[in-house]
Design an enzyme around this catalytic site. Structure first.
Site, short mmCIF file in Angstrom:
data_model
loop_
_atom_site.label_atom_id
_atom_site.label_comp_id
_atom_site.label_asym_id
_atom_site.label_seq_id
_atom_site.Cartn_x
_atom_site.Cartn_y
_atom_site.Cartn_z
N ARG A 246 -47.12 -36.09 -8.84
CA ARG A 246 -46.06 -36.61 -9.73
C ARG A 246 -44.83 -36.92 -8.90
NH1 ARG A 246 -46.80 -34.88 -14.85
NH2 ARG A 246 -45.46 -36.64 -15.34
N LYS B 34 -45.32 -29.53 -25.56
CA LYS B 34 -45.59 -30.94 -25.81
C LYS B 34 -46.61 -31.16 -26.92
CE LYS B 34 -44.94 -31.75 -20.86
NZ LYS B 34 -45.58 -32.31 -19.65
N PRO C 248 -42.50 -38.60 -22.95
CA PRO C 248 -42.84 -37.55 -23.91
C PRO C 248 -42.87 -36.17 -23.26
CG PRO C 248 -44.58 -39.25 -23.80
CD PRO C 248 -43.66 -39.44 -22.64
N GLU C 249 -41.74 -35.50 -23.27
CA GLU C 249 -41.68 -34.11 -22.82
C GLU C 249 -41.32 -33.27 -24.04
OE1 GLU C 249 -39.75 -33.65 -19.01
OE2 GLU C 249 -40.61 -35.51 -18.27
#
Ligand code: ZN
Length: 273
Positions: free
Chosen positions: A263, A55, A2-3
């Site tokens: 990340r 987002k 989900p970007e």
């Protein structure tokens, strides 16, 4: 993942179903909404607009109430066409992807149903709160905005810590909204920029190159929802670089966690500098 493109794709699918219409039914099946009375508070109100910023996704209703959603890593939106089923049978028809209890929100109009699964951020708020809430008020320009304000992106980037690696700085939604870890990795690869280079050593032109490589791909993904085809280097640790790793040249994709959030970052040390 989900970007921003995922969220805009969801908004693009939901908009023709709900915008300008009063839903036939609205339910919040998940037990966490037990006392929130969304169906009562939204009954009879038309959806004014369905929009996304980075987002964040907003279903804006008449009467100054807005449903705000952020999927983080776990949530999802679906738009389904319900197969006709006899009333009271509980048969959700084809395409019902998960158990009914995992739906946090169901909004039906005619044969179409908009579903939100697994939150994790799904809240009903006043319009004024959507403007003042620090999660939204501080957002940078949306990379998928019709006109991207690159001057503002650069200004915000230069206000950030110049020792911060550019890959990580691109994830900061206050600088530019909508880029997540996948697009950070692919954008740096496409523009041949080492995601570890300190932001202070990345020129404006190089930042703009990352954005101009990333934006049209995200726009395409926001239209058709097919994000995976843009995964060129993401998740390819240990494999030959797709650009320079052929023809006997030994160059493999590296992977390492980056900055505070750790990340996973993928890059080619040979053709990204
Ligand atoms: Zn390479």
């Amino acid at each position: 993942m989900p970007e921003g493109d995922t969220i805009h794709f969801a908004a693009n699918r939901i908009r023709p179903v709900l915008e300008g219409h009063v839903p036939d039914a609205l339910e919040t099946p998940h037990p966490r909404f037990g006392r929130d009375r969304w169906p009562e508070r939204l009954r009879g109100r038309a959806v004014r607009s369905v929009d996304a910023h980075g987002k964040h996704l907003f279903l804006r209703f008449e009467g100054g109430l807005t449903i705000h959603s952020h999927l983080r890593m776990s949530g999802s939106w679906r738009v389904l066409t319900q197969a006709a089923s006899p009333p009271g049978t509980g048969d959700r028809g084809a395409g019902w992807p998960r158990s009914q209890r995992s739906a946090w929100l169901r909004v039906r109009r005619g044969e179409r149903e908009v579903l939100q699964f697994n939150g994790p951020v799904l809240e009903l708020m006043t319009d004024s709160r959507t403007r003042l809430d620090r999660r939204m008020a501080g957002l940078g320009p949306d990379i998928l905005a019709p006109e991207l304000d690159t001057d503002r992106v650069l200004r915000r980037l230069r206000e950030d810590d110049p020792t911060r690696p550019i890959g990580d700085a691109l994830l900061d939604q206050r600088t530019i909204a909508g880029i997540g870890n996948l697009w950070k990795v692919e954008g740096c690869f496409l523009a041949r920029i080492d995601p570890w280079r300190p932001t202070g050593k990345v020129s404006d032109a190089e930042v703009l190159a990352i954005l101009s490589e990333t934006r049209p791909r995200m726009q395409q993904s926001a239209l058709d929802g097919i994000q995976d085809r843009f995964k060129v280097i993401y998740g390819k640790a240990g494999r030959p670089c797709p650009r320079c790793g052929a023809g006997g040249i030994h160059s493999t994709v590296q992977a390492r966690g980056q900055w505070d959030d750790n990340r996973p970052t993928f890059w080619c040390p040979r053709c990204q500098s």
